[in-house]
Design a protein around this motif. Structure first.
Motif, PDB file in Angstrom:
ATOM      1  N   LEU A  38       0.848  -1.184   0.000  1.00 20.06           N
ATOM      2  CA  LEU A  38       0.000   0.000   0.000  1.00 20.06           C
ATOM      3  C   LEU A  38       0.883   1.232   0.000  1.00 20.06           C
ATOM      4  N   ALA A  39       0.282   2.362  -0.329  1.00 19.68           N
ATOM      5  CA  ALA A  39       0.979   3.649  -0.305  1.00 19.68           C
ATOM      6  C   ALA A  39      -0.044   4.730  -0.044  1.00 19.68           C
ATOM      7  N   VAL A  40       0.432   5.890   0.411  1.00 23.03           N
ATOM      8  CA  VAL A  40      -0.443   6.997   0.800  1.00 23.03           C
ATOM      9  C   VAL A  40      -0.098   8.216  -0.036  1.00 23.03           C
ATOM     10  N   ASP A  41      -1.122   8.902  -0.581  1.00 26.92           N
ATOM     11  CA  ASP A  41      -0.859  10.069  -1.422  1.00 26.92           C
ATOM     12  C   ASP A  41      -0.847  11.356  -0.596  1.00 26.92           C
ATOM     13  N   SER A  42      -0.741  12.500  -1.261  1.00 27.96           N
ATOM     14  CA  SER A  42      -0.612  13.787  -0.571  1.00 27.96           C
ATOM     15  C   SER A  42      -1.879  14.193   0.172  1.00 27.96           C
ATOM     16  N   ARG A  43      -2.999  13.572  -0.145  1.00 28.01           N
ATOM     17  CA  ARG A  43      -4.269  13.855   0.526  1.00 28.01           C
ATOM     18  C   ARG A  43      -4.595  12.800   1.573  1.00 28.01           C
ATOM     19  N   ASP A  44      -3.598  11.986   1.918  1.00 26.98           N
ATOM     20  CA  ASP A  44      -3.737  10.911   2.897  1.00 26.98           C
ATOM     21  C   ASP A  44      -4.736   9.841   2.467  1.00 26.98           C
ATOM     22  N   ARG A  45      -4.939   9.707   1.170  1.00 27.11           N
ATOM     23  CA  ARG A  45      -5.725   8.585   0.672  1.00 27.11           C
ATOM     24  C   ARG A  45      -4.808   7.366   0.576  1.00 27.11           C
ATOM     25  N   VAL A  46      -5.338   6.215   0.966  1.00 24.62           N
ATOM     26  CA  VAL A  46      -4.560   4.978   1.025  1.00 24.62           C
ATOM     27  C   VAL A  46      -4.866   4.139  -0.207  1.00 24.62           C
ATOM     28  N   TYR A  47      -3.814   3.815  -0.964  1.00 27.40           N
ATOM     29  CA  TYR A  47      -3.932   3.009  -2.171  1.00 27.40           C
ATOM     30  C   TYR A  47      -3.483   1.589  -1.830  1.00 27.40           C
ATOM     31  N   VAL A  48      -4.424   0.662  -1.885  1.00 29.19           N
ATOM     32  CA  VAL A  48      -4.156  -0.735  -1.571  1.00 29.19           C
ATOM     33  C   VAL A  48      -3.933  -1.487  -2.880  1.00 29.19           C
ATOM     34  N   PHE A  49      -2.806  -2.185  -2.964  1.00 31.43           N
ATOM     35  CA  PHE A  49      -2.424  -2.913  -4.176  1.00 31.43           C
ATOM     36  C   PHE A  49      -2.612  -4.402  -3.896  1.00 31.43           C
ATOM     37  N   GLN A  50      -3.614  -5.007  -4.546  1.00 31.94           N
ATOM     38  CA  GLN A  50      -3.966  -6.385  -4.239  1.00 31.94           C
ATOM     39  C   GLN A  50      -3.859  -7.290  -5.474  1.00 31.94           C
TER      40      GLN A  50
END
Length: 282
Positions: A38-50
């Motif tokens: 996972l990673a977090v963008d500048s708006r603190d949205r969490v991107y889950v890579f599955q």
């Protein structure tokens, strides 16, 4: 298999965190596939890579699913990195390719040749990608190769280093990579039970040990280093490598770790749990 752990706390570096597991709400009838990173963008949205469709799930800071994309683009989710311009870098391990995407999912450029593995050259089952302050990308490569590759910001290849082994600058499954604020390249050398540090030219600096199969690396803006391993546990080190905290926040070992601007940490667990754990800073 779902185990609630939201009544527990852990400590790292003098800070206390509440364990929130599972974190992230999916629509009724939808479940996570094996969560790789996972990673977090500048708006603190969490991107889950599955490793399921859709491969990218996007959550807002309160855990609400706000977007998903990538179906048909990727074969085998492994590493993910989001740079300061919110470019999403996705490592497609068994397709031997890295996709650079907008936050909408539109592909901006690609690294490597899809389904064209290359021995000792980019790529042969790559694992992770990170970006240095000067714009260069560093890729750990990974399962078929024992190398780290450097690319310029425009995607052009620059140089590589590493070979199989356990000496300085040698690797056995380089599984994750990060570039810290001091412009050091940190590589999780998994089967050698260490994190190796290099300068931006690939010159060996030192190695940190006392890990068992380190899986992923995250460095916060202050330079503190977080390393997950297969004990399972999460270790926190100061920028000079001093161990300043350690805990067991997950049950089976986190395959990925990231953090947001509020100081919360997020951990990605693959099978059997297939979930996200948030360590909420108290």
């Amino acid at each position: 298999l779902t185990i609630m752990r939201d009544d527990l706390v852990v400590t790292l570096g003098g800070q206390t965190y509440a364990i929130e597991c599972p974190w992230g709400a999916l629509p009724d009838g939808q479940t996570f596939g094996p969560v790789s990173q996972l990673a977090v963008d500048s708006r603190d949205r969490v991107y889950v890579f599955q490793r399921a469709n859709p491969p990218v799930l996007v959550f807002d800071p309160d855990g609400t699913l706000v977007d998903s994309w990538g179906e048909g683009l990727l074969s085998d989710a492994h590493g993910i990195f989001i740079n300061r311009d919110d470019l999403v870098l996705l490592v497609d391990r068994d397709a031997h390719e890295i996709l650079a995407c907008e936050t909408s999912g539109a592909v901006r450029f690609r690294l490597g040749q899809r389904h064209r593995p290359r021995f000792n050259e980019p790529f042969n089952h790559p694992t992770d990608i990170a970006q240095a302050p000067n714009g260069d990308y560093y890729v750990s490569d990974g399962y078929g190769n024992s190398r780290v590759h450097c690319f310029a910001a425009d995607g052009s290849f620059r140089f590589s280093w590493g070979q199989p082994g356990d000496g300085p600058g040698e690797f056995t499954t380089p599984h994750a990579v990060w570039v810290d604020p001091a412009e050091r390249v940190l590589v999780a050398d998994r089967e050698n039970n260490r994190v190796q540090l290099f300068d931006l030219k690939g010159q060996f600096i030192e190695a940190w040990t006392d890990f068992f199969h380190p899986m992923d690396i995250y460095v916060d803006p202050a330079g503190n280093v977080f390393v997950t391993d297969q004990i399972p546990r999460l270790s926190m080190l100061s920028p000079d490598g001093t161990l300043i905290g350690r805990c067991r926040p997950v049950l089976f070992g986190a395959h990925g770790v990231g953090g947001d601007t509020a100081g919360n940490l997020y951990l990605a667990e693959t099978a059997p749990l297939n979930c996200i754990t948030r360590l909420r800073l108290l």
